[in-house]
Design a protein around this motif. Structure first.
Motif, PDB file in Angstrom:
ATOM      1  N   SER A 190      -4.425   5.481   6.053  1.00  0.00           N
ATOM      2  CA  SER A 190      -3.848   4.250   6.572  1.00  0.00           C
ATOM      3  C   SER A 190      -4.783   3.069   6.339  1.00  0.00           C
ATOM      4  O   SER A 190      -4.346   1.992   5.892  1.00  0.00           O
ATOM      5  CB  SER A 190      -3.558   4.402   8.070  1.00  0.00           C
ATOM      6  OG  SER A 190      -2.978   3.225   8.601  1.00  0.00           O
ATOM      7  N   VAL A 191      -6.078   3.272   6.606  1.00  0.00           N
ATOM      8  CA  VAL A 191      -7.063   2.213   6.363  1.00  0.00           C
ATOM      9  C   VAL A 191      -7.120   1.881   4.875  1.00  0.00           C
ATOM     10  O   VAL A 191      -7.135   0.710   4.487  1.00  0.00           O
ATOM     11  CB  VAL A 191      -8.460   2.642   6.869  1.00  0.00           C
ATOM     12  CG1 VAL A 191      -9.532   1.652   6.417  1.00  0.00           C
ATOM     13  CG2 VAL A 191      -8.454   2.763   8.384  1.00  0.00           C
ATOM     14  N   TYR A 192      -7.114   2.913   4.039  1.00  0.00           N
ATOM     15  CA  TYR A 192      -7.142   2.684   2.598  1.00  0.00           C
ATOM     16  C   TYR A 192      -5.904   1.907   2.143  1.00  0.00           C
ATOM     17  O   TYR A 192      -6.003   0.944   1.372  1.00  0.00           O
ATOM     18  CB  TYR A 192      -7.232   4.014   1.832  1.00  0.00           C
ATOM     19  CG  TYR A 192      -7.254   3.800   0.339  1.00  0.00           C
ATOM     20  CD1 TYR A 192      -8.450   3.534  -0.318  1.00  0.00           C
ATOM     21  CD2 TYR A 192      -6.072   3.804  -0.406  1.00  0.00           C
ATOM     22  CE1 TYR A 192      -8.473   3.287  -1.690  1.00  0.00           C
ATOM     23  CE2 TYR A 192      -6.088   3.550  -1.777  1.00  0.00           C
ATOM     24  CZ  TYR A 192      -7.296   3.303  -2.410  1.00  0.00           C
ATOM     25  OH  TYR A 192      -7.306   3.037  -3.760  1.00  0.00           O
ATOM     26  N   GLY A 193      -4.742   2.319   2.634  1.00  0.00           N
ATOM     27  CA  GLY A 193      -3.493   1.684   2.219  1.00  0.00           C
ATOM     28  C   GLY A 193      -3.416   0.221   2.613  1.00  0.00           C
ATOM     29  O   GLY A 193      -2.980  -0.633   1.822  1.00  0.00           O
ATOM     30  N   ILE A 194      -3.849  -0.105   3.839  1.00  0.00           N
ATOM     31  CA  ILE A 194      -3.827  -1.493   4.304  1.00  0.00           C
ATOM     32  C   ILE A 194      -4.776  -2.344   3.476  1.00  0.00           C
ATOM     33  O   ILE A 194      -4.451  -3.476   3.083  1.00  0.00           O
ATOM     34  CB  ILE A 194      -4.190  -1.543   5.800  1.00  0.00           C
ATOM     35  CG1 ILE A 194      -3.014  -1.029   6.636  1.00  0.00           C
ATOM     36  CG2 ILE A 194      -4.570  -2.961   6.230  1.00  0.00           C
ATOM     37  CD1 ILE A 194      -3.325  -0.872   8.102  1.00  0.00           C
ATOM     38  N   THR A 195      -5.967  -1.810   3.196  1.00  0.00           N
ATOM     39  CA  THR A 195      -6.944  -2.547   2.399  1.00  0.00           C
ATOM     40  C   THR A 195      -6.430  -2.776   0.975  1.00  0.00           C
ATOM     41  O   THR A 195      -6.545  -3.877   0.427  1.00  0.00           O
ATOM     42  CB  THR A 195      -8.290  -1.789   2.353  1.00  0.00           C
ATOM     43  OG1 THR A 195      -8.698  -1.470   3.676  1.00  0.00           O
ATOM     44  CG2 THR A 195      -9.368  -2.628   1.679  1.00  0.00           C
ATOM     45  N   GLN A 196      -5.860  -1.738   0.389  1.00  0.00           N
ATOM     46  CA  GLN A 196      -5.333  -1.839  -0.973  1.00  0.00           C
ATOM     47  C   GLN A 196      -4.242  -2.898  -1.049  1.00  0.00           C
ATOM     48  O   GLN A 196      -4.230  -3.744  -1.967  1.00  0.00           O
ATOM     49  CB  GLN A 196      -4.782  -0.470  -1.405  1.00  0.00           C
ATOM     50  CG  GLN A 196      -4.211  -0.414  -2.816  1.00  0.00           C
ATOM     51  CD  GLN A 196      -5.282  -0.390  -3.895  1.00  0.00           C
ATOM     52  OE1 GLN A 196      -6.465  -0.261  -3.602  1.00  0.00           O
ATOM     53  NE2 GLN A 196      -4.863  -0.506  -5.152  1.00  0.00           N
ATOM     54  N   GLU A 197      -3.349  -2.886  -0.096  1.00  0.00           N
ATOM     55  CA  GLU A 197      -2.235  -3.844  -0.061  1.00  0.00           C
ATOM     56  C   GLU A 197      -2.744  -5.275   0.116  1.00  0.00           C
ATOM     57  O   GLU A 197      -2.309  -6.200  -0.579  1.00  0.00           O
ATOM     58  CB  GLU A 197      -1.303  -3.464   1.097  1.00  0.00           C
ATOM     59  CG  GLU A 197      -0.078  -4.329   1.253  1.00  0.00           C
ATOM     60  CD  GLU A 197       0.773  -3.891   2.441  1.00  0.00           C
ATOM     61  OE1 GLU A 197       1.272  -4.787   3.149  1.00  0.00           O
ATOM     62  OE2 GLU A 197       0.924  -2.670   2.661  1.00  0.00           O
ATOM     63  N   LEU A 198      -3.699  -5.444   1.035  1.00  0.00           N
ATOM     64  CA  LEU A 198      -4.241  -6.775   1.320  1.00  0.00           C
ATOM     65  C   LEU A 198      -4.987  -7.339   0.118  1.00  0.00           C
ATOM     66  O   LEU A 198      -4.802  -8.498  -0.262  1.00  0.00           O
ATOM     67  CB  LEU A 198      -5.178  -6.687   2.530  1.00  0.00           C
ATOM     68  CG  LEU A 198      -5.915  -7.965   2.941  1.00  0.00           C
ATOM     69  CD1 LEU A 198      -4.922  -9.015   3.447  1.00  0.00           C
ATOM     70  CD2 LEU A 198      -6.963  -7.654   4.010  1.00  0.00           C
ATOM     71  N   PHE A 199      -5.832  -6.513  -0.492  1.00  0.00           N
ATOM     72  CA  PHE A 199      -6.629  -6.986  -1.629  1.00  0.00           C
ATOM     73  C   PHE A 199      -5.759  -7.220  -2.856  1.00  0.00           C
ATOM     74  O   PHE A 199      -6.015  -8.146  -3.632  1.00  0.00           O
ATOM     75  CB  PHE A 199      -7.751  -5.987  -1.938  1.00  0.00           C
ATOM     76  CG  PHE A 199      -8.990  -6.191  -1.094  1.00  0.00           C
ATOM     77  CD1 PHE A 199      -8.901  -6.353   0.280  1.00  0.00           C
ATOM     78  CD2 PHE A 199     -10.243  -6.221  -1.668  1.00  0.00           C
ATOM     79  CE1 PHE A 199     -10.020  -6.551   1.060  1.00  0.00           C
ATOM     80  CE2 PHE A 199     -11.382  -6.421  -0.907  1.00  0.00           C
ATOM     81  CZ  PHE A 199     -11.272  -6.593   0.466  1.00  0.00           C
ATOM     82  N   ALA A 200      -4.728  -6.410  -3.035  1.00  0.00           N
ATOM     83  CA  ALA A 200      -3.805  -6.625  -4.159  1.00  0.00           C
ATOM     84  C   ALA A 200      -3.043  -7.935  -3.974  1.00  0.00           C
ATOM     85  O   ALA A 200      -2.862  -8.705  -4.932  1.00  0.00           O
ATOM     86  CB  ALA A 200      -2.831  -5.453  -4.263  1.00  0.00           C
ATOM     87  N   GLN A 201      -2.636  -8.200  -2.752  1.00  0.00           N
ATOM     88  CA  GLN A 201      -1.886  -9.425  -2.437  1.00  0.00           C
ATOM     89  C   GLN A 201      -2.689 -10.671  -2.795  1.00  0.00           C
ATOM     90  O   GLN A 201      -2.126 -11.673  -3.238  1.00  0.00           O
ATOM     91  CB  GLN A 201      -1.548  -9.419  -0.947  1.00  0.00           C
ATOM     92  CG  GLN A 201      -0.797 -10.643  -0.460  1.00  0.00           C
ATOM     93  CD  GLN A 201      -0.597 -10.607   1.053  1.00  0.00           C
ATOM     94  OE1 GLN A 201      -0.753  -9.578   1.693  1.00  0.00           O
ATOM     95  NE2 GLN A 201      -0.258 -11.747   1.627  1.00  0.00           N
ATOM     96  N   HIS A 202      -4.007 -10.602  -2.638  1.00  0.00           N
ATOM     97  CA  HIS A 202      -4.864 -11.762  -2.888  1.00  0.00           C
ATOM     98  C   HIS A 202      -5.670 -11.634  -4.189  1.00  0.00           C
ATOM     99  O   HIS A 202      -6.631 -12.379  -4.391  1.00  0.00           O
ATOM    100  CB  HIS A 202      -5.805 -11.972  -1.707  1.00  0.00           C
ATOM    101  CG  HIS A 202      -5.098 -12.342  -0.434  1.00  0.00           C
ATOM    102  ND1 HIS A 202      -4.601 -13.611  -0.200  1.00  0.00           N
ATOM    103  CD2 HIS A 202      -4.771 -11.603   0.661  1.00  0.00           C
ATOM    104  CE1 HIS A 202      -4.028 -13.643   0.991  1.00  0.00           C
ATOM    105  NE2 HIS A 202      -4.106 -12.440   1.540  1.00  0.00           N
ATOM    106  N   SER A 203      -5.283 -10.686  -5.043  1.00  0.00           N
ATOM    107  CA  SER A 203      -5.943 -10.491  -6.357  1.00  0.00           C
ATOM    108  C   SER A 203      -7.452 -10.265  -6.227  1.00  0.00           C
ATOM    109  O   SER A 203      -8.253 -10.872  -6.945  1.00  0.00           O
ATOM    110  CB  SER A 203      -5.654 -11.692  -7.272  1.00  0.00           C
ATOM    111  OG  SER A 203      -4.274 -11.886  -7.437  1.00  0.00           O
TER     112      SER A 203
END
Length: 210
Positions: free
Chosen positions: A192-205
């Motif tokens: 869950s922590v990995y997924g949230i981080t991945q989504e957030l960082f992808a959203q902001h390139s």
């Protein structure tokens, strides 16, 4: 929190369980506590994982300095950290080796490897080769971010890993089957922590920060 002391899978479970809020915010304080637990796991396995654990210690310490610094209120969550550092301009973000986003990204990449490795231990059989589990997990995560020399050294080091049961005993939660059950509890929180981080960082390139 210090990295000294024996590894406890239960402590890692409790830490990562508290990382994500109902609003899917990633809280940095419990995440760093979880990372200290994972670092103790790596350190308990000896020099084989030294090249990863030393780097993780340095990165966690950087994030702790951010949390306790003058701008600490901006480092309460992953989301507030990203918003704050982006507001200071992309040039500064990319030019600072100790930026929170860059530091978390390095930990994020290592977390994927640990997540895959722990899942491989959980689902493997008693006679599963831990060297194969570890190498496959490494190749699917950290390897692409390491130079050839490091990849070669890591793959050779993994050949000396102990048996699966020996790994499960290091978890310090009882017999192997009990460790497997607790891994089944802990891994979804790490995911869950990995997924949230991945989504957030992808959203902001931010997934390719140098």
């Amino acid at each position: 929190m210090a990295a000294a002391g024996a590894f406890s899978l239960r402590e890692v479970l409790d830490a990562f369980r508290g990382c994500v809020t109902e609003r899917r915010e990633g809280l940095l304080e419990p995440c760093l506590s979880g990372w200290w637990g994972l670092i103790r796991f790596l350190q308990s396995l000896g020099a084989v994982f030294g090249f990863i654990s030393k780097d993780a210690v340095a990165k966690v310490q950087i994030m702790e300095r951010h949390r306790r610094g003058e701008q600490g209120q901006h480092y309460e969550s992953l989301q507030s950290m990203v918003e704050f550092e982006l507001s200071r301009g992309p040039a500064e973000l990319r030019g600072r080796p100790d930026s929170g986003c860059r530091t978390v990204l390095r930990l994020h990449r290592a977390l994927l490897w640990l997540q895959l490795f722990l899942e491989g231990l959980r689902t493997g059989h008693r006679d599963s080769r831990t060297s194969t589990i570890c190498t496959d997990s490494y190749n699917a995560s950290l390897a692409k971010h390491h130079p050839w020399v490091v990849r070669k050294a890591a793959t050779l080091a993994f050949c000396a890993l102990p048996s699966r049961d020996a790994f499960l005993e290091v978890m310090n939660v009882g017999p192997p089957e009990q460790a497997v059950d607790m891994l089944g509890e802990a891994i979804p929180y790490i995911q869950s922590v990995y997924g949230i981080t991945q989504e957030l960082f992808a959203q902001h390139s931010l997934l390719d920060l140098p």
